[in-house]
Every structure is written in C-alpha cells, then in structure tokens.
Design an enzyme around this catalytic site. Structure first.
Site, PDB file in Angstrom:
ATOM      1  N   SER A   1       0.826  -1.215   0.000  1.00 35.25           N
ATOM      2  CA  SER A   1       0.000   0.000   0.000  1.00 35.25           C
ATOM      3  C   SER A   1       0.851   1.253   0.000  1.00 35.25           C
ATOM      4  CB  SER A   1      -0.877   0.053   1.250  1.00 35.25           C
ATOM      5  OG  SER A   1      -1.620  -1.109   1.367  1.00 35.25           O
TER       6      SER A   1
ATOM      7  N   HIS B   1      -1.210  -2.283  -7.104  1.00 33.75           N
ATOM      8  CA  HIS B   1      -1.929  -1.947  -5.877  1.00 33.75           C
ATOM      9  C   HIS B   1      -3.418  -2.146  -6.073  1.00 33.75           C
ATOM     10  CE1 HIS B   1      -3.194   1.227  -2.713  1.00 33.75           C
ATOM     11  NE2 HIS B   1      -3.107   0.041  -2.181  1.00 33.75           N
TER      12      HIS B   1
ATOM     13  N   GLU C   1      -3.898   0.480  -9.015  1.00 29.62           N
ATOM     14  CA  GLU C   1      -2.824   1.430  -9.298  1.00 29.62           C
ATOM     15  C   GLU C   1      -1.612   0.614  -9.748  1.00 29.62           C
ATOM     16  OE1 GLU C   1      -3.276   5.370  -6.477  1.00 29.62           O
ATOM     17  OE2 GLU C   1      -2.519   3.576  -5.508  1.00 29.62           O
TER      18      GLU C   1
ATOM     19  N   ASN D   1      -3.863   6.819  -1.734  1.00 25.80           N
ATOM     20  CA  ASN D   1      -3.670   6.907  -0.282  1.00 25.80           C
ATOM     21  C   ASN D   1      -2.928   8.179   0.131  1.00 25.80           C
ATOM     22  OD1 ASN D   1      -5.092   4.618   0.294  1.00 25.80           O
ATOM     23  ND2 ASN D   1      -3.314   3.269   0.283  1.00 25.80           N
TER      24      ASN D   1
HETATM   25  P1  NAD Z   1      -3.290 -10.246   5.519  1.00 23.57           P
HETATM   26  O1  NAD Z   1      -2.648 -10.215   6.851  1.00 23.57           O
HETATM   27  O2  NAD Z   1      -4.760 -10.460   5.430  1.00 23.57           O
HETATM   28  O3  NAD Z   1      -2.624 -11.410   4.651  1.00 23.57           O
HETATM   29  C1  NAD Z   1      -1.250 -11.600   4.544  1.00 23.57           C
HETATM   30  C2  NAD Z   1      -1.012 -13.090   4.284  1.00 23.57           C
HETATM   31  O4  NAD Z   1       0.340 -13.270   3.900  1.00 23.57           O
HETATM   32  C3  NAD Z   1      -1.226 -13.966   5.532  1.00 23.57           C
HETATM   33  O5  NAD Z   1      -2.144 -14.996   5.174  1.00 23.57           O
HETATM   34  C4  NAD Z   1       0.150 -14.530   5.842  1.00 23.57           C
HETATM   35  O6  NAD Z   1       0.109 -15.870   6.333  1.00 23.57           O
HETATM   36  C5  NAD Z   1       0.823 -14.462   4.491  1.00 23.57           C
HETATM   37  N1  NAD Z   1       2.269 -14.340   4.578  1.00 23.57           N
HETATM   38  C6  NAD Z   1       3.006 -13.539   5.392  1.00 23.57           C
HETATM   39  N2  NAD Z   1       4.312 -13.673   5.117  1.00 23.57           N
HETATM   40  C7  NAD Z   1       4.420 -14.570   4.117  1.00 23.57           C
HETATM   41  C8  NAD Z   1       5.492 -15.116   3.392  1.00 23.57           C
HETATM   42  N3  NAD Z   1       6.743 -14.751   3.641  1.00 23.57           N
HETATM   43  N4  NAD Z   1       5.217 -15.988   2.419  1.00 23.57           N
HETATM   44  C9  NAD Z   1       3.958 -16.350   2.147  1.00 23.57           C
HETATM   45  N5  NAD Z   1       2.902 -15.874   2.795  1.00 23.57           N
HETATM   46  C10 NAD Z   1       3.122 -14.994   3.765  1.00 23.57           C
HETATM   47  O7  NAD Z   1      -2.846  -8.920   4.794  1.00 23.57           O
HETATM   48  P2  NAD Z   1      -3.589  -8.127   3.590  1.00 23.57           P
HETATM   49  O8  NAD Z   1      -4.549  -7.184   4.166  1.00 23.57           O
HETATM   50  O9  NAD Z   1      -4.050  -9.127   2.599  1.00 23.57           O
HETATM   51  O10 NAD Z   1      -2.382  -7.267   3.003  1.00 23.57           O
HETATM   52  C11 NAD Z   1      -1.405  -7.825   2.154  1.00 23.57           C
HETATM   53  C12 NAD Z   1      -0.668  -6.730   1.433  1.00 23.57           C
HETATM   54  O11 NAD Z   1      -1.615  -5.975   0.682  1.00 23.57           O
HETATM   55  C13 NAD Z   1       0.022  -5.715   2.334  1.00 23.57           C
HETATM   56  O12 NAD Z   1       1.201  -5.308   1.718  1.00 23.57           O
HETATM   57  C14 NAD Z   1      -0.982  -4.575   2.406  1.00 23.57           C
HETATM   58  O13 NAD Z   1      -0.370  -3.340   2.685  1.00 23.57           O
HETATM   59  C15 NAD Z   1      -1.527  -4.605   1.004  1.00 23.57           C
HETATM   60  N6  NAD Z   1      -2.855  -4.013   0.832  1.00 23.57           N
HETATM   61  C16 NAD Z   1      -3.844  -4.237   1.743  1.00 23.57           C
HETATM   62  C17 NAD Z   1      -5.092  -3.667   1.538  1.00 23.57           C
HETATM   63  C18 NAD Z   1      -6.226  -3.924   2.488  1.00 23.57           C
HETATM   64  O14 NAD Z   1      -7.223  -3.193   2.423  1.00 23.57           O
HETATM   65  N7  NAD Z   1      -6.165  -4.932   3.342  1.00 23.57           N
HETATM   66  C19 NAD Z   1      -5.319  -2.873   0.401  1.00 23.57           C
HETATM   67  C20 NAD Z   1      -4.295  -2.690  -0.524  1.00 23.57           C
HETATM   68  C21 NAD Z   1      -3.064  -3.269  -0.284  1.00 23.57           C
END
Ligand code: NAD
Length: 697
Positions: A410, A431, A443, A481
């Site tokens: 993000s 993104h 994005e 953002n």
């Molecule tokens: P989340 O915590 O729901 O999921 C992350 C997943 O990654 C978990 O299931 C975890 O077990 C897995 N994981 C962690 N380390 C790992 C590794 N080394 N190898 C394989 N799997 C691994 O998080 P999320 O909300 O899905 O966010 C993920 C990414 O997306 C982040 O970078 C976040 O900033 C970005 N993002 C999130 C949102 C949102 O609204 N949640 C929006 C845009 C971007």
C-alpha cells in the site's frame, strides 16, 4: 472513402463501416455512409444493401468526443440517413457482429432488417453516460420489442446478447460465428423481391399490458438510481412513444436529450468515459511494445488481499498458483475464496459449474518452487519492508527470466523492494483495492527501474482481469492513499474545531460520497493506521498540529466495527453507525488540550476543507509527475474511494467549481490553518491563467 468501404456481391452492395477503434458514427463516417448508400440506390444492378462493420464490432455508438459540438449534428445526420433508408425500396440490412451500441443500435433499428452474429451484444447504454438514446432509439425500440422490454433496456442501459435480441424481436436472424456476411447476403436476396420492407417507425405500438407499468417503473428506477436524472428521462421517452405520434415522440426525445447533455451529471460521466480511454495511453513508452502473454499468475499470501487477487485472475480464466507460508493460513484463504464464489452462486449470478471451474484454476501450495512457471507473481504478504525484501530476493532466484514480479504494497518504497533483486526492471507495484475480487481499480506503480515491457504487460494483464489499471509513480501512498491522508487529516481537524463524526460524514454523503470519512475508518479498522502513527511518532515535528482523537479511541480498544465501537458505536450484529456521547467527550477533551475553541461548522466548510485538501494534493502529484494526467486521478478516486461518478472525480469537480475559486479558498485555509494548506504551484498557476486541470496548457 476511408471511413466506410463499398463492395458489390452479386446483386447486393456491402457497405462496411471502418473507423477504428469502434466505428463511431462521427461526421466523416456519416458522410461516407450516405455517399455509398446513394451509389447503391442509383445502381440498377443492385437490389439490396448490407451494412456491416470492420474490425471487432459493428458500431460502438456516437463519437463521444464530438458531443455538444456542431459536428455531432452536421448533415448528413444519422436521422437523415435513417429517413432515406426507411423510404428506400431496396432493403437495407444491418449485419451486426461484436456489438451495436448506442447510436450504432439506433441506426441498425432504422434499417429494415437486422442480423446479429452469435456473441454480438446489442444495447442502448446512454444512461451510463448520463444521457438517453437521442437518435430515435426510445421511439423505435418499443415498436420492435414492446414497451416493457424497451423500458428495461434504455433505463438500465445493459446490452443483450444475439439470442435474447432474437427472442425480443430486436433482430430478425442470428448467424453462426464467421457466417455473418454470407447469411446477410442470402437474407438480402431472399427479401429483395418483396414489394415492401418493414419500417420500425411505422409500426403500431400497443400500450403496456399493465396500466400501472410506468408508475411502477418510475418507482423502481427512482429507488435504484437515486439522484440520477437520465434513467427517468429515458423512461419518460418510452412513455411518450405510447402516447405521441412518431415524429412528436422524436422531438420529445431530442428535447430531453438536450437537457441531459448540458447537465453536469452527463458532463462528469462523459469525462470519466474518456478518462478511461486516456488512462491506457502511456507517456514515454513506445506504442509498439507488445504485452507478454500471461498464462499463469502466482499469488503469494492468501490473506484478505491475496485471496481476492487470486479470484480475480481465476475468474478471468488464468491459472493461479497460490502460495502461503503456513498451512492454516492457506486453508483459511481457500475457504474464504470458496465461500465468496458460493455466495455469488447462491445469488444466482454465477453457474455452479463455472464457480467450480474457477476454484479449480487455483492451485494452492506451500512450495515457493511452484512459482518457477509463473509469468507474473503478485506478492500480498504482511506490510513489512524486511519481509518483502526477503521475499523478492527469493523470487529472483526462483522465477523464470521475463516474469513480472509485482508487489501489492500500500505504501512501501517499490524501488527499495526492486533493489532486493538482480532484475529491478521486472519489479512493479500492482496496488489492488479491497475487496480485490470486486474493486475495479488497480494502481500500477512504476518504479525508477521498472522497464517498459513490464509496465505494458502489467497494464494488459490487469485489463484482462476485467479491471481498470491506472499508471502512477512511487511516493508515500502512491496517488490514492497519499491524497486520502490529506482528506482524513482535515476531517479530524474539523472534529476538534467543532464538528461531530456524524456531521462530517453527513456533509460528505450529501456531497455524494458513498461513505463518510469516519464510517469508512470504522469499517476499515482504526488499528492499522494507529500502528503506523506510533511508528512515525518519533519523526513527527513537535510543533505541528496533530489530532489525538483517533489515538484516544484506539487506546480504549475502539478499533471500529470489528470491536463494536470506533468513531461510532455499533449494536451487536449491526453495521449501522450510531452517535456515541463518549466520542463527543473525547473530541471536546482533545480540543481543549490543543487550545482549540470549538465553533459551529457548516456543510460547505466540511466539504471544502476535505475535498480541496484532495485537490491541492492532487495538483502536487500532477506536478511531480506521479500521475500522468488529472483524469487519471479522477479515475482513481471514483473507482477506488467512492467519489461520486456524477461529479467526475475531485480534479474535474475543481475544474467545474473554477480553479480561481478553489485556489482562493486554499489560500484562505492556509492563512487560517497554516502550511498544511500551502497551495500547489500548479493550482496557483492554473488559477492565475484562468486554465483548468483538464486543459493545463
Ligand atoms: P493479511 O494479513 O490479510 O494477509 C497476509 C497473508 O500473507 C497472511 O495470510 C500470511 O500468512 C501471508 N504471509 C506472510 N508472510 C508470508 C510469506 N513470507 N510468504 C507467504 N505468505 C506470507 O494482509 P492483507 O490485508 O491481505 O495485506 C497484504 C498486502 O496488501 C500488504 O502489503 C498490504 O499493505 C496490502 N494491501 C492491503 C489492503 C487492504 O485493504 N487490506 C489494500 C491494498 C493493499
């Protein structure tokens, strides 16, 4: 003539519309068409005329760029051409493949006969641009398909397939794929001997079976399309078709079209339509770079985002390898994916077999080695630079040459992530927005080293997944953002200055946002931004204004909906935000500590403070070249942040208000609230020169 070709097949003339990309019925094309028709009518060796389209479709509609200009109505108008066709003794057959939309379909309805190739889509989507079919469509369509079906087609704007069009009576025949022209020529010769040919405008139109039909439709549409005039106006035209003579109905339709065309809703929606086309143009990238084919997508992390991203590609027919670090997380992610697809099946929007096929395209695994075959890998693991760098180092060793390596971060620095690999040119940000299987916006974040082929391939694969890619550059928060942070800050300052969360949210909703700022925070959860504020605390300037309201809420364990309380309180099992006196007390307390005297604040100030904060930051983003054009920012806000489409996005809104007025308010806010409001030099220049974000030069 270049816009339409003329050929003779036996005793039939074939006129082919050829004006890429969508054979839009612009003035030059109409001139060419009229000239070819005249040739065919004058030639005694011709006794039937087939009109088809070159390229991927019959005709995508009017030339949207020419709307409102004299060229849009210059003679020969489509109305004049249709009149001539209706009076023609030689049958004119529209042979439709791909799609016939808007004026394309209105024109086809003005022909005597229509043949559609299987797979073609026919529709009048004008309401989606805040308009109605102004080329006789509202008067001819009900005469062909009946009032009920016509009302649905024009007021909802959704196209129908060839078979449904046949069942409705909109087309006379459906041809197999690849058989359209032979079928149309055979049809032409069959009907050429008939003395008269059917003319839609001369058909009688029976009233609807149910006398209360129009009243009920008005209610249905009014509820579904709140605040949008176009669908109701389109319905009024269909109703007029049942009570007026054809020519009077046409006049009524034209009048209503003109009102809508000059209205702000339609201008905003047309701006967004053209913005989507413009977003595909990539400055500084040679147009001949072809996207690499993507057969297999690797997704790392099966959490909130990874699961939705995997679904998006699987739904678009691509094979997906879904990799997790832990077995439980993988199983949980898969369960969510299955539940989501099952939900869509239960709502009747997806066939069970199709849902199963999509799920089957996702191969879950704990083995990173499985990513060696992926053409594109998207990482969606925890938002932690060290974790991401470690991961990209591993991907570099595993992935095949030429693979695109993407991060869904993000706000982390993509250039730093790219440096963890030996191939920074292959690294890019994709993104996605949450929920990623639903939200259209992506994005596409180009790093300093990202190569042109990586960008082109990424844009194409996002589009292939049915999403809207917008190219942006690297900075904290990218475009969306970064801007929303300014907006959120002002919303919180407004609380301290005298507003309540419900007052701020109410003003923003009345402005048209899908959700207010504080209800949105409660939905997304307050804890993630709290954690990042705590990380940044050490570097925050001590004398800079800082609202502590959100921190205080978090200290009380109020993380939003998931804990039953945040800026609002929630009854068990309900998502309805309810005002909470405790929050008001916290706000008053924070204001007192900050030495702020609370005052009464009106809707106008709330809207200007929050929305102009977006605009001023957007102008800085443009100046820095982080966004390619103002309309890209509008697309991001409308498709990712619930900004009302009928206002065209924040930058278009600012243009509509007038940049001189916006600039004056920004200067006023700077005087009152300090350097948060330092006007963007671009905004200042455009305001002084009387220009707009749309036409900055
Ligand atoms: P989340 O915590 O729901 O999921 C992350 C997943 O990654 C978990 O299931 C975890 O077990 C897995 N994981 C962690 N380390 C790992 C590794 N080394 N190898 C394989 N799997 C691994 O998080 P999320 O909300 O899905 O966010 C993920 C990414 O997306 C982040 O970078 C976040 O900033 C970005 N993002 C999130 C949102 C949102 O609204 N949640 C929006 C845009 C971007």
């Amino acid at each position: 003539m270049s816009n339409a070709h003329y050929a003779v097949h036996g005793r039939s003339a074939v006129i082919t519309l050829d004006h890429p990309p969508v054979n839009a019925m612009g003035h030059a094309l109409r001139q060419a068409l009229a000239a070819h028709l005249a040739t065919a009518w004058a030639d005694a060796a011709i006794d039937a005329i087939v009109i088809n389209g070159a390229g991927k479709l019959f005709c995508g509609g009017a030339d949207v760029k020419a709307f409102g200009t004299p060229a849009s109505r210059a003679e020969p108008s489509s109305r004049t051409i249709v009149r001539q066709i209706e009076d023609s003794a030689k049958p004119v057959i529209a042979a439709i493949h791909g799609s016939a939309l808007g004026l394309g379909l209105e024109f086809a309805m003005g022909c005597h006969y229509r043949i559609a190739q299987r797979g073609a889509r026919l529709g009048l989507p004008e309401v989606k641009l805040g308009l109605l079919p102004g080329g006789g469509g509202t008067q001819r369509l009900p005469r062909l398909v009946g009032v009920e079906a016509a009302a649905r087609l024009v007021a909802d704007g959704d196209p129908v397939g060839a078979d449904e069009a046949l069942a409705l009576g909109l087309v006379d025949e459906v041809a197999a794929e690849g058989e359209l022209l032979p079928a149309a020529l055979a049809f032409a010769q069959r009907v050429a001997t008939q003395a008269v040919h059917p003319v839609a405008s001369r058909r009688p139109l029976p009233p609807p079976g149910d006398a209360g039909f129009f009243a009920a439709e008005r209610q249905r549409i009014g509820a579904a399309r709140r605040g949008q005039p176009a669908p109701l106006e389109a319905l009024a035209c269909i109703e007029a078709a049942t009570t007026m003579a054809f020519d009077d109905g046409l006049r009524f339709e034209r009048e209503r079209f003109d009102v809508l065309q000059h209205g702000s809703e339609s201008k905003a929606l047309r701006h967004l339509f053209l913005a989507e086309r413009a977003a595909a143009k990539l400055a500084g990238i040679a147009p001949d770079i072809a996207p690499a084919p993507i057969a297999r997508v690797g997704v790392i992390g099966a959490g909130t985002m990874g699961g939705g991203i995997a679904m998006s590609f699987a739904s678009a027919g691509m094979a997906v390898t879904l990799v997790e670090a832990k077995a439980e997380a993988l199983e949980r992610g898969l369960q969510t994916i299955r539940r989501n697809y099952e939900g869509t099946v239960a709502k009747g929007r997806l066939a069970r077999a199709e849902a199963e096929a999509r799920i089957a395209r996702i191969t879950p695994t704990l083995d990173f080695g499985a990513l060696k075959d992926a053409d594109l890998v998207i990482e969606a693991v925890f938002e932690d630079m060290d974790v991401k760098k470690d991961l990209f180092g591993r991907l570099d060793a595993i992935c095949k040459p030429g693979a695109v390596l993407a991060t869904n971060t993000s706000r982390l620095d993509i250039d730093e992530i790219a440096r963890a690999t030996q191939r920074p040119g292959a690294v890019i940000g994709l993104h996605f927005f949450s929920p990623a299987n639903v939200m259209r916006l992506v994005e596409v974040v180009r790093g300093a080293a990202t190569s042109a082929p990586t960008i082109v391939t990424s844009m194409a694969v996002v589009r292939a997944a049915g999403k809207l890619p917008v190219l942006v550059g690297v900075c904290d928060g990218f475009v969306g953002n970064r801007m929303v942070a300014q907006y959120a800050r002002e919303a919180e300052f407004l609380l301290e200055e005298g507003a309540t969360p419900q007052q701020v949210d109410g003003a923003l909703k009345r402005f048209g946002l899908a959700m207010g700022r504080f209800a949105m925070s409660d939905l997304a959860g307050l804890d993630i931004s709290w954690a990042s504020r705590k990380r940044q605390a050490a570097t925050r300037a001590a004398n800079r204004r800082y609202s502590k309201v959100a921190d205080r809420l978090c200290e009380l364990g109020r993380f939003g909906q998931k804990t039953g309380a945040g800026f609002y309180r929630y009854e068990a099992g309900s998502r309805t935000p309810l005002p909470d006196p405790l929050v008001d007390e916290i706000i008053v307390q924070c204001a007192r500590e900050a030495g702020i005297e609370r005052r009464s604040i009106g809707d106008d100030e709330i809207v200007e403070r929050t929305i102009y904060a977006l605009v001023n930051e957007g102008a800085k983003i443009l100046e820095e070249g982080i966004a390619q054009r103002a309309s890209d920012i509008d697309l991001i806000y409308v498709n990712g942040y619930g900004f009302p489409a009928w206002r065209g996005g924040p930058m278009f809104h600012a243009d509509t208000v007038g940049l001189d007025k916006v600039y004056a308010r920004v200067c006023e806010f700077e005087r009152r609230h300090g350097d948060f409001w330092k006007p963007a030099p671009l905004l200042e220049r455009l305001a002084r020169e009387g220009k707009s974000f749309a036409k900055p030069e």
